[in-house]
Motif scaffolding. Structure first.
Motif, PDB file in Angstrom:
ATOM      1  N   PHE A 159     107.281  13.567  65.700  1.00 24.48           N
ATOM      2  CA  PHE A 159     106.086  13.628  64.859  1.00 24.48           C
ATOM      3  C   PHE A 159     105.371  12.284  64.843  1.00 24.48           C
ATOM      4  O   PHE A 159     105.991  11.226  64.966  1.00 24.48           O
ATOM      5  CB  PHE A 159     106.438  13.997  63.413  1.00 24.48           C
ATOM      6  CG  PHE A 159     107.285  15.224  63.286  1.00 24.48           C
ATOM      7  CD1 PHE A 159     106.928  16.404  63.907  1.00 24.48           C
ATOM      8  CD2 PHE A 159     108.448  15.191  62.545  1.00 24.48           C
ATOM      9  CE1 PHE A 159     107.702  17.543  63.789  1.00 24.48           C
ATOM     10  CE2 PHE A 159     109.234  16.322  62.416  1.00 24.48           C
ATOM     11  CZ  PHE A 159     108.861  17.497  63.046  1.00 24.48           C
ATOM     12  N   SER A 160     104.083  12.328  64.649  1.00 23.44           N
ATOM     13  CA  SER A 160     103.283  11.124  64.466  1.00 23.44           C
ATOM     14  C   SER A 160     103.240  10.760  62.985  1.00 23.44           C
ATOM     15  O   SER A 160     102.821  11.564  62.153  1.00 23.44           O
ATOM     16  CB  SER A 160     101.861  11.365  64.987  1.00 23.44           C
ATOM     17  OG  SER A 160     100.967  10.409  64.458  1.00 23.44           O
ATOM     18  N   LYS A 161     103.678   9.556  62.666  1.00 26.69           N
ATOM     19  CA  LYS A 161     103.595   9.097  61.273  1.00 26.69           C
ATOM     20  C   LYS A 161     102.146   8.892  60.861  1.00 26.69           C
ATOM     21  O   LYS A 161     101.743   9.194  59.736  1.00 26.69           O
ATOM     22  CB  LYS A 161     104.375   7.788  61.100  1.00 26.69           C
ATOM     23  CG  LYS A 161     105.873   7.918  61.246  1.00 26.69           C
ATOM     24  CD  LYS A 161     106.557   6.578  61.005  1.00 26.69           C
ATOM     25  CE  LYS A 161     108.067   6.695  61.162  1.00 26.69           C
ATOM     26  NZ  LYS A 161     108.747   5.397  60.943  1.00 26.69           N
ATOM     27  N   LEU A 162     101.332   8.368  61.782  1.00 27.08           N
ATOM     28  CA  LEU A 162      99.948   8.042  61.474  1.00 27.08           C
ATOM     29  C   LEU A 162      99.140   9.290  61.128  1.00 27.08           C
ATOM     30  O   LEU A 162      98.355   9.299  60.178  1.00 27.08           O
ATOM     31  CB  LEU A 162      99.301   7.321  62.664  1.00 27.08           C
ATOM     32  CG  LEU A 162      97.835   6.923  62.520  1.00 27.08           C
ATOM     33  CD1 LEU A 162      97.659   5.945  61.367  1.00 27.08           C
ATOM     34  CD2 LEU A 162      97.315   6.319  63.820  1.00 27.08           C
ATOM     35  N   GLY A 167     106.053  20.067  62.554  1.00 30.45           N
ATOM     36  CA  GLY A 167     106.311  21.391  63.097  1.00 30.45           C
ATOM     37  C   GLY A 167     107.746  21.464  63.579  1.00 30.45           C
ATOM     38  O   GLY A 167     108.567  20.580  63.284  1.00 30.45           O
ATOM     39  N   PRO A 168     108.081  22.507  64.328  1.00 29.75           N
ATOM     40  CA  PRO A 168     109.433  22.592  64.907  1.00 29.75           C
ATOM     41  C   PRO A 168     109.724  21.391  65.803  1.00 29.75           C
ATOM     42  O   PRO A 168     108.829  20.830  66.431  1.00 29.75           O
ATOM     43  CB  PRO A 168     109.379  23.895  65.717  1.00 29.75           C
ATOM     44  CG  PRO A 168     108.296  24.694  65.085  1.00 29.75           C
ATOM     45  CD  PRO A 168     107.270  23.697  64.638  1.00 29.75           C
ATOM     46  N   ILE A 169     111.000  21.013  65.871  1.00 21.50           N
ATOM     47  CA  ILE A 169     111.418  19.819  66.608  1.00 21.50           C
ATOM     48  C   ILE A 169     112.088  20.219  67.917  1.00 21.50           C
ATOM     49  O   ILE A 169     113.071  20.969  67.915  1.00 21.50           O
ATOM     50  CB  ILE A 169     112.396  18.983  65.757  1.00 21.50           C
ATOM     51  CG1 ILE A 169     111.731  18.575  64.427  1.00 21.50           C
ATOM     52  CG2 ILE A 169     112.869  17.759  66.519  1.00 21.50           C
ATOM     53  CD1 ILE A 169     112.704  17.912  63.459  1.00 21.50           C
ATOM     54  N   GLU A 170     111.564  19.706  69.024  1.00 22.54           N
ATOM     55  CA  GLU A 170     112.195  19.950  70.320  1.00 22.54           C
ATOM     56  C   GLU A 170     113.441  19.074  70.430  1.00 22.54           C
ATOM     57  O   GLU A 170     113.350  17.850  70.356  1.00 22.54           O
ATOM     58  CB  GLU A 170     111.230  19.630  71.457  1.00 22.54           C
ATOM     59  CG  GLU A 170     111.773  20.011  72.830  1.00 22.54           C
ATOM     60  CD  GLU A 170     110.795  19.727  73.955  1.00 22.54           C
ATOM     61  OE1 GLU A 170     111.017  20.239  75.062  1.00 22.54           O
ATOM     62  OE2 GLU A 170     109.815  18.977  73.731  1.00 22.54           O
ATOM     63  N   ASP A 198     119.605   9.724  65.923  1.00 21.14           N
ATOM     64  CA  ASP A 198     118.971   8.821  64.952  1.00 21.14           C
ATOM     65  C   ASP A 198     117.464   9.047  64.896  1.00 21.14           C
ATOM     66  O   ASP A 198     116.851   8.942  63.824  1.00 21.14           O
ATOM     67  CB  ASP A 198     119.297   7.359  65.262  1.00 21.14           C
ATOM     68  CG  ASP A 198     118.883   6.931  66.662  1.00 21.14           C
ATOM     69  OD1 ASP A 198     118.638   7.797  67.512  1.00 21.14           O
ATOM     70  OD2 ASP A 198     118.802   5.707  66.908  1.00 21.14           O
ATOM     71  N   VAL A 199     116.863   9.395  66.037  1.00 21.79           N
ATOM     72  CA  VAL A 199     115.430   9.705  66.053  1.00 21.79           C
ATOM     73  C   VAL A 199     115.166  10.994  65.271  1.00 21.79           C
ATOM     74  O   VAL A 199     114.217  11.074  64.476  1.00 21.79           O
ATOM     75  CB  VAL A 199     114.923   9.835  67.510  1.00 21.79           C
ATOM     76  CG1 VAL A 199     113.469  10.294  67.540  1.00 21.79           C
ATOM     77  CG2 VAL A 199     115.087   8.519  68.256  1.00 21.79           C
ATOM     78  N   LEU A 200     116.003  12.000  65.493  1.00 28.14           N
ATOM     79  CA  LEU A 200     115.868  13.260  64.761  1.00 28.14           C
ATOM     80  C   LEU A 200     116.010  13.044  63.256  1.00 28.14           C
ATOM     81  O   LEU A 200     115.193  13.527  62.457  1.00 28.14           O
ATOM     82  CB  LEU A 200     116.918  14.262  65.237  1.00 28.14           C
ATOM     83  CG  LEU A 200     116.741  14.870  66.621  1.00 28.14           C
ATOM     84  CD1 LEU A 200     117.969  15.701  66.994  1.00 28.14           C
ATOM     85  CD2 LEU A 200     115.500  15.736  66.665  1.00 28.14           C
ATOM     86  N   ILE A 218     113.133  23.592  68.639  1.00 31.64           N
ATOM     87  CA  ILE A 218     112.679  24.161  69.909  1.00 31.64           C
ATOM     88  C   ILE A 218     113.688  23.783  70.976  1.00 31.64           C
ATOM     89  O   ILE A 218     114.016  22.594  71.142  1.00 31.64           O
ATOM     90  CB  ILE A 218     111.290  23.636  70.298  1.00 31.64           C
ATOM     91  CG1 ILE A 218     110.244  23.999  69.238  1.00 31.64           C
ATOM     92  CG2 ILE A 218     110.865  24.184  71.663  1.00 31.64           C
ATOM     93  CD1 ILE A 218     108.883  23.381  69.486  1.00 31.64           C
ATOM     94  N   SER A 219     114.184  24.776  71.704  1.00 22.60           N
ATOM     95  CA  SER A 219     115.151  24.524  72.767  1.00 22.60           C
ATOM     96  C   SER A 219     115.234  25.767  73.642  1.00 22.60           C
ATOM     97  O   SER A 219     115.143  26.886  73.138  1.00 22.60           O
ATOM     98  CB  SER A 219     116.537  24.224  72.174  1.00 22.60           C
ATOM     99  OG  SER A 219     117.514  24.181  73.195  1.00 22.60           O
ATOM    100  N   PRO A 220     115.405  25.590  74.975  1.00 24.50           N
ATOM    101  CA  PRO A 220     115.624  26.764  75.814  1.00 24.50           C
ATOM    102  C   PRO A 220     116.946  27.455  75.501  1.00 24.50           C
ATOM    103  O   PRO A 220     117.132  28.625  75.828  1.00 24.50           O
ATOM    104  CB  PRO A 220     115.602  26.197  77.238  1.00 24.50           C
ATOM    105  CG  PRO A 220     115.949  24.755  77.081  1.00 24.50           C
ATOM    106  CD  PRO A 220     115.383  24.346  75.752  1.00 24.50           C
ATOM    107  N   ASN A 221     117.857  26.711  74.865  1.00 26.89           N
ATOM    108  CA  ASN A 221     119.154  27.247  74.458  1.00 26.89           C
ATOM    109  C   ASN A 221     119.690  26.343  73.357  1.00 26.89           C
ATOM    110  O   ASN A 221     120.256  25.287  73.637  1.00 26.89           O
ATOM    111  CB  ASN A 221     120.123  27.303  75.639  1.00 26.89           C
ATOM    112  CG  ASN A 221     121.530  27.710  75.232  1.00 26.89           C
ATOM    113  OD1 ASN A 221     121.738  28.308  74.175  1.00 26.89           O
ATOM    114  ND2 ASN A 221     122.509  27.384  76.060  1.00 26.89           N
ATOM    115  N   ALA A 222     119.491  26.748  72.108  1.00 30.34           N
ATOM    116  CA  ALA A 222     119.834  25.874  70.983  1.00 30.34           C
ATOM    117  C   ALA A 222     121.295  25.439  71.021  1.00 30.34           C
ATOM    118  O   ALA A 222     121.629  24.307  70.646  1.00 30.34           O
ATOM    119  CB  ALA A 222     119.524  26.584  69.669  1.00 30.34           C
ATOM    120  N   LEU A 223     122.176  26.314  71.493  1.00 29.95           N
ATOM    121  CA  LEU A 223     123.612  26.001  71.496  1.00 29.95           C
ATOM    122  C   LEU A 223     124.015  25.063  72.631  1.00 29.95           C
ATOM    123  O   LEU A 223     125.191  24.727  72.772  1.00 29.95           O
ATOM    124  CB  LEU A 223     124.430  27.293  71.574  1.00 29.95           C
ATOM    125  CG  LEU A 223     124.366  28.177  70.324  1.00 29.95           C
ATOM    126  CD1 LEU A 223     125.077  29.500  70.560  1.00 29.95           C
ATOM    127  CD2 LEU A 223     124.957  27.461  69.111  1.00 29.95           C
TER     128      LEU A 223
END
Length: 417
Positions: A159-162, A167-170, A198-200, A218-223
């Protein structure tokens, strides 16, 4: 020189714009502002008011291509008059670089864009070298930049702080399976990468500060999060992710994992992964990618799992109280009536277990292995059964609309000839 970035916004690309803006901020790109427009009419007044260079940025998928190309023809005179540069990126431009350039784009960014777009802005400001995944036409031949850009996606905040865009996180990028119908390996590579924890966590703390307490991924395969090759489960990494997010969220906070806009591969679903989701996640539905009930078609499309894997995954999910939402694709190249019958039989079995079916029609996506193949016509007996399941609430999806889009793409691009 002042540089402004104007994003064409659609319902389908808002997550892409979030990522691109976050990348611009992370790389300290020398731009003076961003804005969005949602129609050709909206851009004319914007570009007239801004003095300096204007980057008109389009990120889009194949179903939008026809609409986008028409829009570009309407905008040609306006963009030339007001010193605008038209840049295209996203799934469709990445797989059809030359055709997109021929239709009016000045540049195409193929593949990931967070770092490349930032360096492109720098190029416009100081006349530096183009990033190597930026393409342009010269004497009707496709040329590319030569500067290698460090792709540090793992460490770019989602996400942009500015600008405060959430939204959903890849969390995972890339897929090793190379399914024949899919363009993800072309767009994001076959090597899997995972967003650093740490970024997440820092980004989720920012969300909570802004009153956002629902977290989706967001992930092609969350697991596959944390998996070294995307083919095996890393339980420790999954636990660290989910437990860490849960710790940051307030009591009313919710985690949605393996649900839209993500999914899980069936062979990754087992008693341990299901129990982990049950412990930390709030979603009642889990999206499972089956795609076909035919073993022959699963092998043909290189899915890497069996029909039995799909059944076992749904059994595990149902037993834990989840409702599986299972994806199927009809009209695949090489698909016979017998193959579609096998899919219908599997659908009936899964529905009887408590699953809901999400039906799709095949799209010839540029860059995929089957991007040059026409869709197979869906026979009437399949249509009748799918429509009956829709009426009973056991199946949903835009497969009829996708079928029309697939035929239009095949005709427009001249595929399968």
């Amino acid at each position: 020189m002042k540089v402004y970035i104007l994003f064409r916004s659609y319902r389908y690309n808002r997550y892409s714009i979030n990522a691109l803006v976050a990348g611009l901020e992370y790389h300290n790109a020398p731009f003076n502002g961003i804005c969005e427009f949602d129609s050709p009419a909206g851009i004319a007044q914007m570009v007239a008011k801004l003095s300096g260079k204007k980057i008109i940025a389009y990120s889009f998928m194949s179903p939008q291509w026809r609409e986008v190309s028409k829009e570009w023809h309407l905008l040609q005179r306006i963009l030339k008059k007001h010193d605008c540069v038209l840049v295209a990126g996203g799934p469709h431009p990445s797989g059809a670089v030359k055709k997109v350039l021929q239709e009016g784009a000045d540049f195409v960014c193929a593949g990931t864009g967070e770092g490349a777009l930032s360096y492109f802005v720098k190029h416009l400001c100081d006349d530096g070298t183009l990033p190597k995944n930026f393409f342009f036409l010269e004497n009707d031949k496709v040329k590319s930049g030569i500067e290698s850009v460090a792709d540090d996606w793992e460490f770019i905040p989602p996400f942009s702080k500015l600008y405060g865009r959430f939204g959903p996180i890849e969390i995972t990028r890339g897929c090793p399976f190379r399914c024949s119908y899919c363009e993800t390996p072309v767009l994001k590579g076959t090597k899997v990468r995972h967003k650093a924890l740490d970024v997440l966590f820092d980004s989720i703390r920012l969300m909570v500060q802004k009153g956002k307490t629902d977290v989706r991924f967001i992930s092609p395969n969350a697991l596959s999060y944390g998996s070294p090759d995307g083919r095996i489960v890393n339980m420790d990494a999954l636990y660290s992710l989910l437990e860490g997010v849960k710790r940051i969220l307030p009591p009313e906070g919710r985690i949605f994992f393996g649900s839209f806009p993500s999914e899980v591969r069936p062979e990754f679903v087992n008693a341990s992964t299901v129990q982990l989701m049950k412990e930390f996640c709030s979603n009642s539905q889990v999206v499972v990618g089956a795609q076909s009930g035919s073993e022959r078609m699963l092998k043909k499309m290189r899915r890497g799992h069996s029909v039995d894997d799909v059944v076992k995954a749904c059994e595990e999910l149902v037993s834990a109280g989840f409702k599986p939402s299972v994806d199927f694709i009809f009209g695949l190249p090489y698909e016979s009536d017998e193959d579609m019958m096998a899919s219908l039989r599997l659908i009936e079995k899964l529905v009887s277990m408590g699953a809901r079916i999400h039906a799709h029609a095949f799209l010839p996506l540029p860059g995929s292995r089957w991007g040059g193949r026409k869709p197979t016509s869906i026979p009437s007996f399949v249509r009748r059964r799918l429509e009956s399941l829709i009426a009973s609430g056991k199946l949903f999806g835009q497969w009829m609309h996708q079928e029309r889009i697939g035929m239009e793409l095949a005709e427009r691009e001249g595929v399968g000839r």
